[in-house]
Write an enzyme that holds these catalytic residues in place. Structure first.
Site, short mmCIF file in Angstrom:
data_model
loop_
_atom_site.label_atom_id
_atom_site.label_comp_id
_atom_site.label_asym_id
_atom_site.label_seq_id
_atom_site.Cartn_x
_atom_site.Cartn_y
_atom_site.Cartn_z
N LYS A 160 -4.19 10.65 5.30
CA LYS A 160 -3.35 9.93 6.28
C LYS A 160 -2.54 10.79 6.95
CE LYS A 160 -3.98 6.60 2.61
NZ LYS A 160 -5.55 6.62 2.82
N ASP B 61 0.69 19.34 18.60
CA ASP B 61 1.36 20.50 19.04
C ASP B 61 1.86 21.51 17.85
OD1 ASP B 61 0.56 19.92 21.95
OD2 ASP B 61 2.46 18.99 22.35
N HIS C 145 0.82 -1.34 -0.10
CA HIS C 145 0.08 0.06 0.10
C HIS C 145 0.73 1.29 -0.10
CE1 HIS C 145 -3.14 2.40 1.88
NE2 HIS C 145 -3.92 2.16 0.86
#
Length: 401
Positions: A285, A290, A113
């Site tokens: 994805k 932060d 993938h």
């Protein structure tokens, strides 16, 4: 698992096909010695044909070109598409292809993938964007929202070595070449395979979540992570971190969205904010934590990506890159997403089985799914060194397994 961090990299965020393909094609045109490409999907559409033409042109001017596609994600190539690549000397291989009765692709599990491209050992592309027109906005309402990165600097050496180690390109070639580009980003390349790195990507996410002090934004196409991952995420929200999830609201695979929705009530109850991206299918994805940490790659947060498929992500520590990706996600959050609330969940149809039971059944999926392929994954050479496609040889190489 210990990340190999490299300082001094330049990283560019590429959004959708409009941002990704021009940079890829420009890099291919500038290639001098080597092009190594791995992709889950390569379609014979306008994008795939342009890629093929540019690779053929590169090979004809003396660049060594090697390509690996996935045998499930990429349909069989036509002779007219494959023959010019074979004649130009391009090596084309397919990862674990199989028979497709009535056009049905059967080998779903343990797919290659990754989406990786390395040019001259100096420039690399890592992300979730395949080579298909459905990543272009002009392709219509089914166009996918997605991300990739272009990177130059010391980390490219790791990516280059990795791709060569998978048998893409000449295994005897120079795997130490690297860009002399300088940048501010500290980066690490990370993979998931079915040998030594089975949980590396998940563990990197969880470490970042546990260390978060102010905010976490995860935007992921297929979200159904492990119990430990969910525990860390809920724990971050309970200690006051602003935790946001951008998930699919107009999915290309509705069953995956329904599975993710079984998790919503518990997550929202612990303070996690969830919005569904409803403009078109979401294929990204990516995540930011932060003000410095970010990741972009091919790995979803579901059992297939976290436990079965071969995946690759780039992790970046850089305020500038974090800020750019954060701004893109904030625009999605504000302008293209619908908020999920407990009240809204009460109005949705309920599953016919208890959601807790369903979750535990689904999260065991990798354990039994991994037993289904009763074969050793292999790669099949479709074209190599000018050899005609119909005479190309099969190999038993099995990268990542």
């Amino acid at each position: 698992m210990k990340l190999r961090w490299h300082k001094g990299n330049s990283v560019r965020l590429l959004e959708n096909g409009e941002g990704f393909y021009p940079r890829v094609f420009e890099a291919i045109e500038a290639a001098r010695s080597e092009i190594l490409l791995e992709t889950f999907i390569l379609f014979e559409d306008e994008v795939g044909r342009e890629l093929q033409q540019r690779l053929v042109a590169a090979a004809r001017r003396g660049v060594r070109v090697s390509m690996l596609v996935d045998g499930y994600g990429t349909p069989p190539f036509s002779d007219g598409f494959l023959a010019p690549m074979a004649e130009a000397g391009i090596e084309v291989r397919s990862f674990d292809p199989g028979a497709q009765p009535m056009g049905i692709r059967l080998k779903l599990f343990r797919r290659m993938h990754r989406k990786l491209l390395v040019i001259d050992g100096a420039t690399a592309f890592v992300g979730g964007i395949n080579y298909s027109a459905d990543h272009l906005l002009r392709s219509g309402p089914e166009a996918k929202q997605d991300y990739a990165v272009e990177v130059r600097g010391p980390v490219v050496g790791d990516i280059h070595r990795f791709v060569l180690d998978q048998g893409v390109g000449d295994a005897q070639g120079d795997a130490t070449a690297a860009s002399d580009a300088q940048g501010a980003a500290e980066t690490a390349f990370i993979v998931r395979d079915n040998q030594r790195h089975g949980t590396d990507i998940e563990q990197v996410y969880r470490e970042a979540i546990r260390g978060a002090k102010r905010r976490i934004v995860i935007a992921n196409a297929y979200f159904f992570p492990s119990h430990g991952f969910l525990t860390d995420l809920r724990g971050a929200a309970r200690r006051g971190v602003d935790v946001r999830l951008i998930l699919q609201g107009e999915p290309d695979m509705p069953s995956v969205m329904m599975a993710a929705r079984t998790l919503y009530r518990q997550l929202i109850g612990d303070g996690v904010c969830i919005r569904e991206y409803c403009t078109r299918p979401f294929h990204g994805k990516v995540a930011v934590v932060d003000d410095e940490w970010a990741t972009v790659g091919s790995s979803n947060l579901d059992p297939l990506s976290l436990s079965l498929n071969l995946e690759a992500n780039l992790v970046v520590r850089d305020r500038g890159f974090n800020g750019e990706l954060s701004a893109s996600l904030e625009q999605l959050w504000m302008d293209h997403c619908e908020e999920v609330t407990l009240e809204g969940l009460d109005q949705r149809p309920r599953w016919p089985v208890p959601q807790v039971l369903l979750y535990h059944v689904l999260r065991k999926f990798p354990r039994w799914a991994g037993l289904l392929p009763a074969h050793t994954p292999r790669t099949v050479t479709l074209a190599s060194g000018g050899q005609a496609p119909e005479r190309a040889a099969s190999t038993l190489a099995s990268p990542g397994h």
